[in-house]
Every structure is written in structure tokens, then in C-alpha cells.
Design a protein around this motif. Structure first.
Motif, PDB file in Angstrom:
ATOM      1  N   UNK A   1       1.000  -1.216   0.197  1.00 35.73           N
ATOM      2  CA  UNK A   1       0.006   0.052   0.248  1.00 35.73           C
ATOM      3  C   UNK A   1       0.733   1.305   0.102  1.00 35.73           C
ATOM      4  N   UNK A   2       2.124   1.343   0.847  1.00 36.28           N
ATOM      5  CA  UNK A   2       2.972   2.504   0.685  1.00 36.28           C
ATOM      6  C   UNK A   2       3.498   2.700  -0.823  1.00 36.28           C
ATOM      7  N   UNK A   3       3.905   1.247  -1.270  1.00 37.22           N
ATOM      8  CA  UNK A   3       4.298   1.630  -2.798  1.00 37.22           C
ATOM      9  C   UNK A   3       3.637   2.159  -3.636  1.00 37.22           C
ATOM     10  N   UNK A   4       2.194   1.525  -3.689  1.00 32.56           N
ATOM     11  CA  UNK A   4       1.322   1.940  -4.524  1.00 32.56           C
ATOM     12  C   UNK A   4       0.718   3.368  -4.291  1.00 32.56           C
ATOM     13  N   UNK A   5       0.573   3.743  -2.975  1.00 32.81           N
ATOM     14  CA  UNK A   5      -0.079   5.134  -2.911  1.00 32.81           C
ATOM     15  C   UNK A   5       0.766   6.134  -2.595  1.00 32.81           C
ATOM     16  N   UNK A   6       2.000   5.833  -2.207  1.00 30.41           N
ATOM     17  CA  UNK A   6       3.098   7.305  -1.901  1.00 30.41           C
ATOM     18  C   UNK A   6       4.220   6.988  -2.895  1.00 30.41           C
ATOM     19  N   UNK A   7       4.853   5.873  -3.125  1.00 36.60           N
ATOM     20  CA  UNK A   7       6.231   5.717  -3.566  1.00 36.60           C
ATOM     21  C   UNK A   7       6.194   5.877  -4.949  1.00 36.60           C
ATOM     22  N   UNK A   8       5.308   4.878  -5.648  1.00 33.29           N
ATOM     23  CA  UNK A   8       5.407   4.930  -7.090  1.00 33.29           C
ATOM     24  C   UNK A   8       4.503   6.100  -7.911  1.00 33.29           C
ATOM     25  N   UNK A   9       3.606   6.793  -7.168  1.00 33.16           N
ATOM     26  CA  UNK A   9       2.938   7.701  -8.400  1.00 33.16           C
ATOM     27  C   UNK A   9       4.000   8.906  -8.517  1.00 33.16           C
ATOM     28  N   UNK A  10       5.080   9.279  -7.838  1.00 30.98           N
ATOM     29  CA  UNK A  10       5.920  10.353  -8.163  1.00 30.98           C
ATOM     30  C   UNK A  10       6.742   9.864  -9.413  1.00 30.98           C
ATOM     31  N   UNK A  11       6.866   8.420  -9.560  1.00 30.62           N
ATOM     32  CA  UNK A  11       7.442   7.868 -10.960  1.00 30.62           C
ATOM     33  C   UNK A  11       6.736   8.009 -11.919  1.00 30.62           C
ATOM     34  N   UNK A  12       5.485   7.696 -12.207  1.00 33.35           N
ATOM     35  CA  UNK A  12       4.701   8.000 -12.926  1.00 33.35           C
ATOM     36  C   UNK A  12       4.420   9.327 -13.473  1.00 33.35           C
ATOM     37  N   UNK A  13       4.381  10.246 -12.526  1.00 31.75           N
ATOM     38  CA  UNK A  13       4.156  11.551 -12.828  1.00 31.75           C
ATOM     39  C   UNK A  13       5.322  12.151 -13.504  1.00 31.75           C
ATOM     40  N   UNK A  14       6.631  11.562 -13.113  1.00 30.08           N
ATOM     41  CA  UNK A  14       7.702  12.042 -13.649  1.00 30.08           C
ATOM     42  C   UNK A  14       7.710  11.525 -15.214  1.00 30.08           C
ATOM     43  N   UNK A  15       7.184  10.540 -15.554  1.00 26.86           N
ATOM     44  CA  UNK A  15       7.221   9.754 -16.848  1.00 26.86           C
ATOM     45  C   UNK A  15       6.446  11.153 -17.833  1.00 26.86           C
ATOM     46  N   UNK A  16       5.262  11.393 -17.149  1.00 29.88           N
ATOM     47  CA  UNK A  16       4.450  12.470 -18.144  1.00 29.88           C
ATOM     48  C   UNK A  16       5.012  13.818 -18.133  1.00 29.88           C
ATOM     49  N   UNK A  17       5.996  14.218 -17.131  1.00 27.71           N
ATOM     50  CA  UNK A  17       6.769  15.389 -17.099  1.00 27.71           C
ATOM     51  C   UNK A  17       7.761  15.317 -18.291  1.00 27.71           C
ATOM     52  N   UNK A  18       8.557  14.497 -18.265  1.00 24.89           N
ATOM     53  CA  UNK A  18       9.592  14.404 -19.218  1.00 24.89           C
ATOM     54  C   UNK A  18       9.010  14.167 -20.686  1.00 24.89           C
ATOM     55  N   UNK A  19       8.010  13.651 -20.763  1.00 20.22           N
ATOM     56  CA  UNK A  19       7.313  13.659 -22.176  1.00 20.22           C
ATOM     57  C   UNK A  19       6.647  14.755 -22.518  1.00 20.22           C
ATOM     58  N   UNK A  20       6.542  15.799 -21.555  1.00 17.35           N
ATOM     59  CA  UNK A  20       6.078  17.030 -21.880  1.00 17.35           C
ATOM     60  C   UNK A  20       4.440  16.289 -22.467  1.00 17.35           C
ATOM     61  N   UNK A  21       3.836  15.637 -21.544  1.00 16.50           N
ATOM     62  CA  UNK A  21       2.445  15.440 -21.890  1.00 16.50           C
ATOM     63  C   UNK A  21       1.584  16.211 -21.240  1.00 16.50           C
ATOM     64  N   UNK A  22       1.219  17.034 -21.800  1.00 21.56           N
ATOM     65  CA  UNK A  22       0.451  18.551 -21.076  1.00 21.56           C
ATOM     66  C   UNK A  22      -1.147  17.693 -20.929  1.00 21.56           C
TER      67      UNK A  22
END
Length: 287
Positions: free
Chosen positions: A194-215
Motif C-alpha cells: 500500500x505504501x508503494x502504490x499510494x506514495x512511492x510509485x505515483x511520483x515515478x508515473x508523474x515524472x514519466x508524463x513530465x519528461x514526455x511533456x505530456x500536457x
């Protein structure tokens, strides 16, 4: 349309303000003792981080100067933690709490690890301290490894990815892919699911959208990250009253990168204090 995500379980008010003030006083005392007790810098850092979160409870939009000062102190201590533990002799000049301080070298400490590196890096991003971001990213990955197997392997891939991005090294796509693969709940073994899915993983997914400039995809990913943060920190009464859940530090930092990169942020939340996101206090305190 802007999505609103409420912070639950941590009401603002006079009690929250007094608690934040007391923590800031404790942080100041610990900072003043660093020149005599450099080995206590990790305690000063953890207290400063707690004080920042307390100020964000009392001041959800981070509209008060005291909240920005708490963010700056936490950022400065996070950077100093890695500066003074990176050398075993001599002294390190650090600006902390409005003053230059001469802190003796502390040598390696187990708390100068990948987990605290991420926190220190997020704080440097939020405070827009590019020089400190660079200094943190130049720390060799092996220096951040916990000898006790405290972390899943994904965290080292994640640190490597962020260092690669900021220093513009080759291999970003491959390293981000490795981070995704290693953070899969079927692969990770140390972090609770639950910590991995709720807190630790989301920034990784968010960073993926950021570096792709996925507005188109960034704000939905940020909404998802904040909702997962909310669910994790309100799962039971103990978590709902835990000040650690007051802000979503990793998503906030990546949202700061996106904001500065002119990617629209179509989310408002106390988990994402407005004036930290928009660096409204930038330049008000020496950093």
C-alpha cells in the motif's frame, strides 16, 4: 476545468499554528548546535521536515512567510546532511537558517541514504535551488546504498533516473524503464504494497508524463497521485492524524518542475500548497 482534492484529517487552527511554531523553535535550536554536534544533523533535518509539514497544516496554501522559511530550512538541512557526511575531515560551509555556518565533517552516517536523498532533492526542487540540485545529483549512487537492505532496488534506479535527468546524462529512457520495472509490486519486496502504490510509485508515473511533456496527461496523473496519497493517509484513524501526510512531497516537487516548464497544472489541493508550487516567496530568504 480545475480539479479540487481536499486534504482530510488534519484541520488548521490555533493549535496547529502553535505546534508549528514550537517545532520551528526546536529546529532553530538544533541548527545552532550543529557546529558542536555535526553528527546530529540528521535529527535536525527530520525535525525541520516535520516543522514544514506542520506549517503546511496550519497554513494550507503556504501563504505565510513562516511556511516558506520552514521549507528553506528543511531544504538547507537536507543539502547539508549530504555535504557534511560526504567528507571525513575538515569543515563544510553551509548556509542554514539565514546564516553561514562552519560545520565539522561528520563522515558517513547511515541516514545519508537514498530515501533521504529523495527528500532532500524534492526540497531543493520546491525551493528552486538549482545549484543544490546539481550538488545532490553529483553524489555517487553507491554512496547512497543502505548496507542493511533497507530499500527495494527500485529506489536506486529512481535516484539514478533523477540524477541522469538533471545532469543531462545519456540513458534516461532506459533508466526510467528500469525504475518502472523494479517498482512493480510483484518485484519489490521491502516496501509494503500500500505504501508503494499510494506514495512511492505515483511520483515515478508523474515524472514519466513530465519528461514526455505530456500536457494532456500530466494533470490527470497528478490528480491520480494526490488521490492515492489521500487514500493512503486516510486509511485508518492513525494515518489520518499523522502529520507526514499533510503534503505530497514528491508529486509537489514534480509539479513544480512542470509549473516552471509551463505545463498547465489543473489541480488544486492542500496536499499541493499553492505558494510552494508557484514559488511565490522565491528570493525572500537567503538560500
Amino acid at each position: 476545468m480545475t480539479v479540487q482534492i481536499a486534504r482530510l484529517g488534519l484541520p488548521a487552527g490555533p493549535d496547529a499554528e502553535r505546534f508549528a511554531e514550537r517545532l520551528s523553535e526546536r529546529v532553530a535550536r538544533r541548527i545552532d548546535h550543529l557546529e558542536e554536534s555535526p553528527g546530529m544533523i540528521d535529527f535536525a533535518f527530520s525535525t525541520a521536515l516535520l516543522a514544514l509539514r506542520a506549517h503546511c497544516v496550519a497554513d494550507p496554501r503556504a501563504a505565510a512567510a513562516e511556511t516558506w522559511e520552514a521549507a528553506v530550512n528543511a531544504m538547507q538541512l537536507g543539502s547539508a546532511l549530504f555535504a557534511v557526511t560526504g567528507v571525513s575531515e575538515g569543515v563544510v560551509e553551509c548556509r542554514i537558517n539565514r546564516k553561514m555556518r562552519t560545520v565539522p565533517a561528520a563522515g558517513p552516517l547511515p541516514t545519508a541514504d537514498a530515501g533521504n536523498w529523495l527528500t532532500a532533492f524534492w526540497l531543493a526542487v520546491i525551493c528552486r535551488e538549482q545549484e543544490r540540485m546539481t550538488q545532490l545529483c553529483e553524489i555517487p549512487l553507491e554512496r547512497l546504498r543502505s548496507p542493511e537492505g533497507q530499500y527495494d532496488e527500485y529506489i536506486y534506479h529512481w535516484v539514478d533516473t533523477l540524477q541522469t535527468y538533471w545532469l543531462r546524462r545519456p540513458g534516461l529512457v532506459e533508466k526510467l524503464t528500469a525504475t518502472f520495472e523494479a517498482s512493480d509490486p510483484t518485484v519489490a519486496r521491502v516496501a509494503p504494497r500500500d505504501l508503494l502504490q499510494g506514495v512511492l510509485y505515483p511520483p515515478i508515473n508523474l515524472f514519466y508524463h513530465f519528461v514526455r511533456r505530456d500536457e494532456a496527461g500530466f494533470s490527470p496523473a497528478l490528480v491520480e497521485a494526490l488521490k492515492l496519497h489521500q487514500v493512503y493517509w486516510t486509511l485508518n484513524e492513525e494515518r489520518a492524524t499523522d502529520i507526514d501526510g499533510s503534503i505530497a512531497l514528491g508529486p509537489l516537487a514534480i509539479a513544480c518542475l512542470a509549473y516552471d516548464g509551463e505545463i498547465p497544472i489543473e489541480v488544486e489541493s492542500d496536499y499541493l500548497p499553492k505558494h510552494l508550487l508557484q514559488h511565490s516567496w522565491l528570493g525572500e530568504f537567503p538560500t
